[in-house]
Design a protein around this motif. Structure first.
Motif, PDB file in Angstrom:
ATOM      1  N   MET A 238       0.821  -1.191   0.000  1.00 20.69           N
ATOM      2  CA  MET A 238       0.000   0.000   0.000  1.00 20.69           C
ATOM      3  C   MET A 238       0.869   1.261   0.000  1.00 20.69           C
ATOM      4  SD  MET A 238      -3.060   0.854  -0.122  1.00 20.69           S
ATOM      5  CE  MET A 238      -4.314   1.954   0.367  1.00 20.69           C
ATOM      6  N   ARG A 239       1.948   1.199   0.768  1.00 17.83           N
ATOM      7  CA  ARG A 239       2.850   2.348   0.855  1.00 17.83           C
ATOM      8  C   ARG A 239       3.489   2.628  -0.518  1.00 17.83           C
ATOM      9  NH1 ARG A 239       6.364   5.027   4.841  1.00 17.83           N
ATOM     10  NH2 ARG A 239       8.319   5.467   3.780  1.00 17.83           N
ATOM     11  N   VAL A 240       3.883   1.579  -1.247  1.00 23.97           N
ATOM     12  CA  VAL A 240       4.474   1.741  -2.570  1.00 23.97           C
ATOM     13  C   VAL A 240       3.461   2.370  -3.525  1.00 23.97           C
ATOM     14  CG1 VAL A 240       5.389   0.478  -4.560  1.00 23.97           C
ATOM     15  CG2 VAL A 240       6.107  -0.147  -2.253  1.00 23.97           C
ATOM     16  N   LEU A 241       2.197   1.961  -3.429  1.00 23.99           N
ATOM     17  CA  LEU A 241       1.145   2.524  -4.262  1.00 23.99           C
ATOM     18  C   LEU A 241       0.977   4.021  -3.977  1.00 23.99           C
ATOM     19  CD1 LEU A 241      -1.088   2.140  -6.355  1.00 23.99           C
ATOM     20  CD2 LEU A 241      -2.621   1.545  -4.471  1.00 23.99           C
ATOM     21  N   ASN A 242       0.960   4.388  -2.707  1.00 24.51           N
ATOM     22  CA  ASN A 242       0.833   5.805  -2.339  1.00 24.51           C
ATOM     23  C   ASN A 242       2.003   6.630  -2.871  1.00 24.51           C
ATOM     24  OD1 ASN A 242      -1.584   5.484  -1.012  1.00 24.51           O
ATOM     25  ND2 ASN A 242      -0.665   5.277   1.015  1.00 24.51           N
ATOM     26  N   ILE A 243       3.200   6.106  -2.752  1.00 23.19           N
ATOM     27  CA  ILE A 243       4.388   6.817  -3.248  1.00 23.19           C
ATOM     28  C   ILE A 243       4.315   6.951  -4.770  1.00 23.19           C
ATOM     29  CG2 ILE A 243       6.889   6.633  -3.570  1.00 23.19           C
ATOM     30  CD1 ILE A 243       6.979   5.380  -0.742  1.00 23.19           C
ATOM     31  N   THR A 244       3.901   5.883  -5.449  1.00 28.56           N
ATOM     32  CA  THR A 244       3.793   5.901  -6.908  1.00 28.56           C
ATOM     33  C   THR A 244       2.745   6.912  -7.359  1.00 28.56           C
ATOM     34  OG1 THR A 244       4.441   3.572  -6.988  1.00 28.56           O
ATOM     35  CG2 THR A 244       3.368   4.482  -8.951  1.00 28.56           C
ATOM     36  N   VAL A 245       1.594   6.910  -6.718  1.00 26.59           N
ATOM     37  CA  VAL A 245       0.525   7.857  -7.075  1.00 26.59           C
ATOM     38  C   VAL A 245       0.978   9.291  -6.809  1.00 26.59           C
ATOM     39  CG1 VAL A 245      -1.791   8.652  -6.442  1.00 26.59           C
ATOM     40  CG2 VAL A 245      -1.365   6.215  -6.819  1.00 26.59           C
ATOM     41  N   THR A 246       1.591   9.526  -5.660  1.00 25.62           N
ATOM     42  CA  THR A 246       2.080  10.866  -5.315  1.00 25.62           C
ATOM     43  C   THR A 246       3.129  11.328  -6.313  1.00 25.62           C
ATOM     44  OG1 THR A 246       1.644  10.450  -2.975  1.00 25.62           O
ATOM     45  CG2 THR A 246       3.141  12.261  -3.501  1.00 25.62           C
ATOM     46  N   PHE A 247       4.050  10.453  -6.659  1.00 20.71           N
ATOM     47  CA  PHE A 247       5.090  10.776  -7.623  1.00 20.71           C
ATOM     48  C   PHE A 247       4.467  11.100  -8.992  1.00 20.71           C
ATOM     49  CE2 PHE A 247       8.461   9.475 -10.660  1.00 20.71           C
ATOM     50  CZ  PHE A 247       9.445  10.374 -10.262  1.00 20.71           C
ATOM     51  N   GLY A 248       3.520  10.275  -9.421  1.00 17.49           N
ATOM     52  CA  GLY A 248       2.839  10.496 -10.705  1.00 17.49           C
ATOM     53  C   GLY A 248       2.078  11.812 -10.727  1.00 17.49           C
ATOM     54  N   LEU A 249       1.371  12.120  -9.640  1.00 18.00           N
ATOM     55  CA  LEU A 249       0.653  13.397  -9.555  1.00 18.00           C
ATOM     56  C   LEU A 249       1.622  14.578  -9.584  1.00 18.00           C
ATOM     57  CD1 LEU A 249      -2.207  12.718  -6.976  1.00 18.00           C
ATOM     58  CD2 LEU A 249      -2.445  13.393  -9.366  1.00 18.00           C
ATOM     59  N   GLY A 250       2.732  14.431  -8.896  1.00 17.99           N
ATOM     60  CA  GLY A 250       3.740  15.500  -8.881  1.00 17.99           C
ATOM     61  C   GLY A 250       4.274  15.782 -10.268  1.00 17.99           C
ATOM     62  N   ILE A 251       4.556  14.740 -11.024  1.00 17.19           N
ATOM     63  CA  ILE A 251       5.051  14.914 -12.390  1.00 17.19           C
ATOM     64  C   ILE A 251       3.966  15.559 -13.257  1.00 17.19           C
ATOM     65  CG2 ILE A 251       5.702  13.660 -14.493  1.00 17.19           C
ATOM     66  CD1 ILE A 251       7.289  11.763 -12.698  1.00 17.19           C
ATOM     67  N   ALA A 252       2.730  15.084 -13.142  1.00 21.97           N
ATOM     68  CA  ALA A 252       1.637  15.630 -13.953  1.00 21.97           C
ATOM     69  C   ALA A 252       1.389  17.101 -13.630  1.00 21.97           C
ATOM     70  CB  ALA A 252       0.362  14.818 -13.731  1.00 21.97           C
ATOM     71  N   ILE A 253       1.353  17.454 -12.365  1.00 20.67           N
ATOM     72  CA  ILE A 253       1.134  18.853 -11.974  1.00 20.67           C
ATOM     73  C   ILE A 253       2.312  19.719 -12.404  1.00 20.67           C
ATOM     74  CG2 ILE A 253       0.937  20.409  -9.976  1.00 20.67           C
ATOM     75  CD1 ILE A 253      -0.752  18.164  -8.639  1.00 20.67           C
ATOM     76  N   GLY A 254       3.519  19.210 -12.265  1.00 18.26           N
ATOM     77  CA  GLY A 254       4.700  19.955 -12.697  1.00 18.26           C
ATOM     78  C   GLY A 254       4.695  20.216 -14.196  1.00 18.26           C
ATOM     79  N   ALA A 255       4.371  19.199 -14.979  1.00 17.44           N
ATOM     80  CA  ALA A 255       4.327  19.357 -16.442  1.00 17.44           C
ATOM     81  C   ALA A 255       3.224  20.330 -16.838  1.00 17.44           C
ATOM     82  CB  ALA A 255       4.117  17.998 -17.110  1.00 17.44           C
ATOM     83  N   TRP A 256       2.059  20.207 -16.210  1.00 16.60           N
ATOM     84  CA  TRP A 256       0.941  21.107 -16.513  1.00 16.60           C
ATOM     85  C   TRP A 256       1.295  22.554 -16.170  1.00 16.60           C
ATOM     86  CZ3 TRP A 256      -1.958  23.968 -12.925  1.00 16.60           C
ATOM     87  CH2 TRP A 256      -3.042  24.661 -13.463  1.00 16.60           C
ATOM     88  N   SER A 257       1.867  22.785 -14.990  1.00 15.31           N
ATOM     89  CA  SER A 257       2.190  24.158 -14.583  1.00 15.31           C
ATOM     90  C   SER A 257       3.310  24.739 -15.446  1.00 15.31           C
ATOM     91  CB  SER A 257       2.547  24.226 -13.099  1.00 15.31           C
ATOM     92  OG  SER A 257       3.735  23.516 -12.828  1.00 15.31           O
ATOM     93  N   ALA A 258       4.283  23.923 -15.834  1.00 11.88           N
ATOM     94  CA  ALA A 258       5.354  24.405 -16.712  1.00 11.88           C
ATOM     95  C   ALA A 258       4.784  24.788 -18.078  1.00 11.88           C
ATOM     96  CB  ALA A 258       6.435  23.343 -16.866  1.00 11.88           C
ATOM     97  N   SER A 259       3.878  23.975 -18.600  1.00 12.88           N
ATOM     98  CA  SER A 259       3.248  24.270 -19.881  1.00 12.88           C
ATOM     99  C   SER A 259       2.441  25.563 -19.801  1.00 12.88           C
ATOM    100  CB  SER A 259       2.350  23.106 -20.284  1.00 12.88           C
ATOM    101  OG  SER A 259       1.603  23.427 -21.422  1.00 12.88           O
ATOM    102  N   LEU A 260       1.679  25.723 -18.726  1.00 11.24           N
ATOM    103  CA  LEU A 260       0.880  26.928 -18.532  1.00 11.24           C
ATOM    104  C   LEU A 260       1.770  28.163 -18.421  1.00 11.24           C
ATOM    105  CD1 LEU A 260      -2.064  27.847 -18.142  1.00 11.24           C
ATOM    106  CD2 LEU A 260      -1.708  27.575 -15.687  1.00 11.24           C
ATOM    107  N   MET A 261       2.838  28.070 -17.664  1.00 13.92           N
ATOM    108  CA  MET A 261       3.764  29.186 -17.487  1.00 13.92           C
ATOM    109  C   MET A 261       4.460  29.528 -18.801  1.00 13.92           C
ATOM    110  SD  MET A 261       4.723  31.297 -15.338  1.00 13.92           S
ATOM    111  CE  MET A 261       6.010  32.317 -14.730  1.00 13.92           C
ATOM    112  N   LEU A 262       4.834  28.523 -19.554  1.00  8.78           N
ATOM    113  CA  LEU A 262       5.487  28.728 -20.836  1.00  8.78           C
ATOM    114  C   LEU A 262       4.570  29.489 -21.781  1.00  8.78           C
ATOM    115  CD1 LEU A 262       7.881  28.103 -22.709  1.00  8.78           C
ATOM    116  CD2 LEU A 262       6.758  25.953 -23.236  1.00  8.78           C
ATOM    117  N   LYS A 263       3.317  29.043 -21.902  1.00  3.29           N
ATOM    118  CA  LYS A 263       2.354  29.719 -22.779  1.00  3.29           C
ATOM    119  C   LYS A 263       2.106  31.145 -22.308  1.00  3.29           C
ATOM    120  CE  LYS A 263      -2.284  29.334 -24.749  1.00  3.29           C
ATOM    121  NZ  LYS A 263      -2.108  30.589 -25.361  1.00  3.29           N
TER     122      LYS A 263
END
Length: 190
Positions: free
Chosen positions: A1-26
């Motif tokens: 369960m802990r590995v799943l939480n870390i994986t989900v958190t890591f995935g969300l962090g990457i997705a939010i980072g990519a989205w915010s970088a794209s928004l800032m770039l535009k």
């Protein structure tokens, strides 16, 4: 369960980072652009003093830019009425030669590359465009072939047009928002 939480958190962090970088770039590119009707240009394209967001935007757009002393790049994502350029619409581009030694107008698909079609009609230039007796030209951009001065938008999706001005006059450099650039008029959509 802990590995799943870390994986989900890591995935969300990457997705939010990519989205915010794209928004800032535009956002940064929109703020840095000089507008001229439906056209916009970044005066720092190809310049050593371009900021990190401008360089990132050029890299994302796939533009291999010459220095700003050689070329100004104007890009249109919309027609004169502010509507996104779309493959299923026909556009009439009206104008005269821009104030530059040479120019070209090219269609780019929504992935920033040339549309993947075999129409052999993705660009028109100062030396290939047909003009009337007064020096005006009319270029049609559509997915269906046109009799003359045609740029194909087939397989382009939502696309852009890039107008390259090679060795533009000093007047264009001094007032890029006032340069005499072609109008982009939507004719019809299917």
């Amino acid at each position: 369960m802990r590995v799943l939480n870390i994986t989900v958190t890591f995935g969300l962090g990457i997705a939010i980072g990519a989205w915010s970088a794209s928004l800032m770039l535009k956002h940064q590119l929109d703020l840095s652009s000089v507008r001229n009707g439906p056209w916009r240009t970044l005066l720092t394209t190809g310049a050593a003093d371009a900021g990190m967001y401008q360089r990132a935007g050029i890299a994302v757009g796939g533009l291999l830019a010459l220095s700003k002393q050689e070329t100004l790049y104007y890009t249109a994502f919309e027609d004169n009425s502010g509507n996104q350029l779309q493959e299923n619409c026909t556009y009439r581009i009206l104008g005269k030669d821009p104030d530059a030694r040479w120019w070209s107008l090219t269609a780019y698909a929504d992935d920033h590359y040339l549309p993947q079609n075999d129409d052999n009609a993705l660009s028109i230039a100062k030396t290939t465009v047909e003009r009337d007796d007064d020096g005006h030209f009319e270029i049609m951009v559509s997915a269906k072939p046109q009799p003359k001065n045609w740029i194909s938008s087939r397989a382009a999706g939502e696309y852009s047009l890039t107008l390259r001005l090679y060795n533009p006059s000093s007047r264009v450099y001094e007032a890029p928002a006032a340069a005499n650039l072609p109008n982009i008029l939507r004719e019809n959509c299917q």
